[in-house]
Write an enzyme that holds these catalytic residues in place. Structure first.
Site, PDB file in Angstrom:
ATOM      1  N   HIS A  45      -3.691  -4.674   0.210  1.00 31.18           N
ATOM      2  CA  HIS A  45      -3.013  -5.282   1.368  1.00 31.18           C
ATOM      3  C   HIS A  45      -3.062  -6.808   1.249  1.00 31.18           C
ATOM      4  CE1 HIS A  45      -2.347  -1.742   3.915  1.00 31.18           C
ATOM      5  NE2 HIS A  45      -3.426  -1.256   3.324  1.00 31.18           N
ATOM      6  N   CYS A  87       0.824  -1.207   0.000  1.00 36.55           N
ATOM      7  CA  CYS A  87       0.000   0.000   0.000  1.00 36.55           C
ATOM      8  C   CYS A  87       0.868   1.271   0.000  1.00 36.55           C
ATOM      9  CB  CYS A  87      -0.993  -0.041   1.161  1.00 36.55           C
ATOM     10  SG  CYS A  87      -2.414   1.011   0.845  1.00 36.55           S
ATOM     11  N   GLU A 110      -1.463  -8.988   2.738  1.00 37.15           N
ATOM     12  CA  GLU A 110      -1.312  -9.680   4.035  1.00 37.15           C
ATOM     13  C   GLU A 110      -2.656 -10.077   4.641  1.00 37.15           C
ATOM     14  OE1 GLU A 110      -0.661  -6.491   3.445  1.00 37.15           O
ATOM     15  OE2 GLU A 110      -1.234  -5.188   5.121  1.00 37.15           O
TER      16      GLU A 110
HETATM   17  N1  GLN Z   1      -1.701   6.783   3.105  1.00 34.63           N
HETATM   18  C1  GLN Z   1      -1.921   6.073   1.891  1.00 34.63           C
HETATM   19  C2  GLN Z   1      -3.315   6.294   1.333  1.00 34.63           C
HETATM   20  O1  GLN Z   1      -4.218   6.669   2.059  1.00 34.63           O
HETATM   21  C3  GLN Z   1      -1.656   4.584   2.075  1.00 34.63           C
HETATM   22  C4  GLN Z   1      -2.610   3.911   3.003  1.00 34.63           C
HETATM   23  C5  GLN Z   1      -2.135   2.562   3.471  1.00 34.63           C
HETATM   24  O2  GLN Z   1      -0.960   2.246   3.392  1.00 34.63           O
HETATM   25  N2  GLN Z   1      -3.020   1.765   3.989  1.00 34.63           N
HETATM   26  O3  GLN Z   1      -3.548   6.109   0.179  1.00 34.63           O
END
Ligand code: GLN
EC number: 6.3.4.2
Length: 550
Positions: A524, A393, A526
């Site tokens: 994600h 992410c 994971e």
């Molecule tokens: N801060 C980033 C976003 O909002 C990544 C978010 C995250 O890693 N879950 O897009």
């Protein structure tokens, strides 16, 4: 009160004495045991706090926010449930006080109570019962195992215990109560004490509830003498008191419970006939990996907040750690995970050389500015030194920014989350997200939950998944800016996963002939890694890390 369907079984798991003694793992393990006997099970987590979901809580305080396919942001226990059961749970399998009150109040505003005075009892309690019923129906399960968060005696969870009580009143033979309690062994005495558990059971009795089973958590095994003492004072047969001493690996817990014949006891008390003989061989094979000392793979996780200590961190990044474990075990190695503080790479740039000690580097999900330049420096180091890199992410967004700045020559490239005036907004917010932020509508409004993604064939991603299309879970507001895709691709970055309409970039990677493994996902991965089905991308990353060691 709406009537509960007779025949559907509920196992309520409550906590005695203190929190954080493994109620979630006990609940997940009970679910696993019943599943192994051929029953269909849904696991429900009740969180008594007033947040409507876990999405607005700081993970450093509360632990990881676990996102379901539906997009619901839940407690980390839900992650353990899915990992133990090996399947996805639904949006009804999670509830908070905030959620329950929100629907009661919304109904009241719509005159849904027909002019009545709306009260915690019966209306809020009924809402809880209805939600449990609904979750069972939606899952089509034989048994719901429901973990009531907090400890017996808390003010906040009393309504939930009362809901369980009235369900029991209605169908006594369908409802079981399991108390997971703690038996301290004070250092000065060196003897296991049963008194706090006796008191906790009495407290539960004062709600009109009697535990059917006690799971006795402690540092040590429960001996005969104490079992008898607990039995007589808590009014529970000795064979319904299960000893649960500390374990090195949570994945041993269902095996230990099974050894103590807990599944037989549960089936017996629930009046259910086993549909199959339990076979734990595959699980045991997996769980044994945690104990067998073999070669290791060293993974460095670079992030912020890493000055708060390991205890908190392992909770905040729980699914990442577990996903690494599953894939490492699948490759016959043990992971050695280190927390690397990105801020150090900003204050002492030379310290970044410590990264060469690692077989693989991960930058996990995150928000905000702290340590961001340190993370980007770590990604640059991994790229230049050909250390396998996996970005999750935020880790994918920062990998794209690093590539834009240092390879594509886009000076000052950034995400508008941090620098709204960057000359090159490589990562930017979508218009629909912008409108939500302007309204301060933060809760439950990110891009959340499962989205489909098409894979470009012949890439690291498609080779790992061995599929053309996948579905993965998201939790973010920002995306790769479509205006820069051509430029980044021309400089050599490969967007190997895209939304079906090609608008959103879901996976970025470098070709194998440029770097052994440099890959980031907007989602994600994971969250979908499971003990018996480790995640394909974590598998590929760990494989690359092992190879880079050689
Ligand atoms: N801060 C980033 C976003 O909002 C990544 C978010 C995250 O890693 N879950 O897009």
């Amino acid at each position: 009160m709406k009537r509960v369907r007779a025949g559907h079984k509920y196992v309520f798991v409550v906590g005695g004495v203190m929190s954080a003694v493994g109620k979630g793992i006990a609940t997940a393990s009970i679910g696993k045991l019943l599943t192994a006997r051929g029953l269909s099970v849904n696991l429900v987590k009740i969180d008594p706090y007033l947040n409507v979901d876990a999405g607005t809580m700081n993970p450093i305080e509360h632990g990881e926010v676990f996102v379901l396919d539906s997009g619901l942001e839940t407690d980390q226990d839900m992650g353990n449930y899915e990992r133990f059961l090996g399947r996805d749970l639904g949006p009804d399998d999670y509830m908070t006080s905030g959620m329950v009150y929100q629907s009661v109040i919304a109904r009241e505003r719509n005159l849904g109570y027909g002019g009545k005075c709306v009260e915690a009892i019966p209306h809020v309690r009924d809402e809880i019962v209805n939600r449990l019923k609904h979750a069972a129906k939606r899952a089509g399960s034989d048994v719901s195992v429901v973990e009531v968060g907090g400890t017996v005696g808390d003010f906040q969870n009393a309504l939930f215990i009362d809901a369980a009580r009235v369900m029991h009143l209605e169908h006594p033979s369908d409802i079981l109560f399991v108390m997971v309690s703690y038996l301290p062994v004070p250092g000065t005495i060196g003897e296991m004490k049963t008194k706090p558990t006796q008191t906790a059971v009495r407290e539960l009795n004062s709600y009109g509830v009697q535990p059917d089973i006690i799971i006795a958590r402690s540092t040590h095994t429960l001996d005969k003498k104490r079992k008898e003492k607990l039995s007589i004072s808590c009014n529970v047969q000795p064979d319904r008191i299960i000893s649960a001493p500390d374990v090195d690996s949570i994945y041993d817990v269902p095996l230990n419970f099974e050894r103590d014949k807990l599944s037989e006891l549960l089936m017996d008390l629930l009046g259910k006939k086993p549909k199959q003989t339990p076979d734990f061989s595959e699980w045991k094979h997996f769980a044994d990996h945690a104990h067998n000392g073999r070669s290791t793979v060293k993974i460095g996780i670079v992030g912020k907040y890493f000055d708060t200590g390991d205890f908190v961190l392992s909770d905040a990044y729980l699914s990442v750690i577990e996903a690494i474990k599953f894939s490492a075990y699948a490759h016959g190695v043990k992971p050695e995970i280190s927390w690397l503080n990105a801020k150090n790479y900003e204050s002492t740039p030379a310290s970044i050389a410590e990264l060469k000690e690692y077989d693989g580097i991960i930058v996990p999900g995150g928000f905000g500015e702290t340590g961001i330049e340190g993370k980007i420096a770590a990604i640059k180091y991994a790229r230049e030194h050909k250390i396998p890199y996996f970005g999750l992410c935020y880790g994918m967004q920062l990998m794209t920014i690093e590539f834009a700045r240092n390879v594509a020559g886009l000076k000052g490239a950034h995400t508008t989350e941090i620098d709204p005036n960057t000359p090159h907004p490589i990562i930017a917010i979508l218009p629909e997200q912008k409108a939500k932020l302007a309204r301060k509508a933060y809760g439950g409004t990110m891009r959340l939950g499962a989205y489909p993604c098409d894979l470009v064939q012949g890439t690291i991603a498609s080779d790992a998944y061995e599929k053309k299309a996948i579905s993965e879970r998201h939790r973010h507001r920002y995306e790769v800016n479509p205006d820069y895709i051509e430029k980044l691709e021309a400089a050599g970055l490969v967007f190997s996963g895209r939304s079906p309409d090609s608008r959103l970039m879901e996976i970025a990677e470098l070709p194998k002939n440029v770097h052994p493994f440099m890959l980031g996902t907007q989602f994600h991965p994971e969250l979908k890694a499971r003990p018996l089905s480790p995640h394909p991308l974590f598998n590929a990353f760990i494989k690359a890390a092992i190879e880079s060691k050689k």
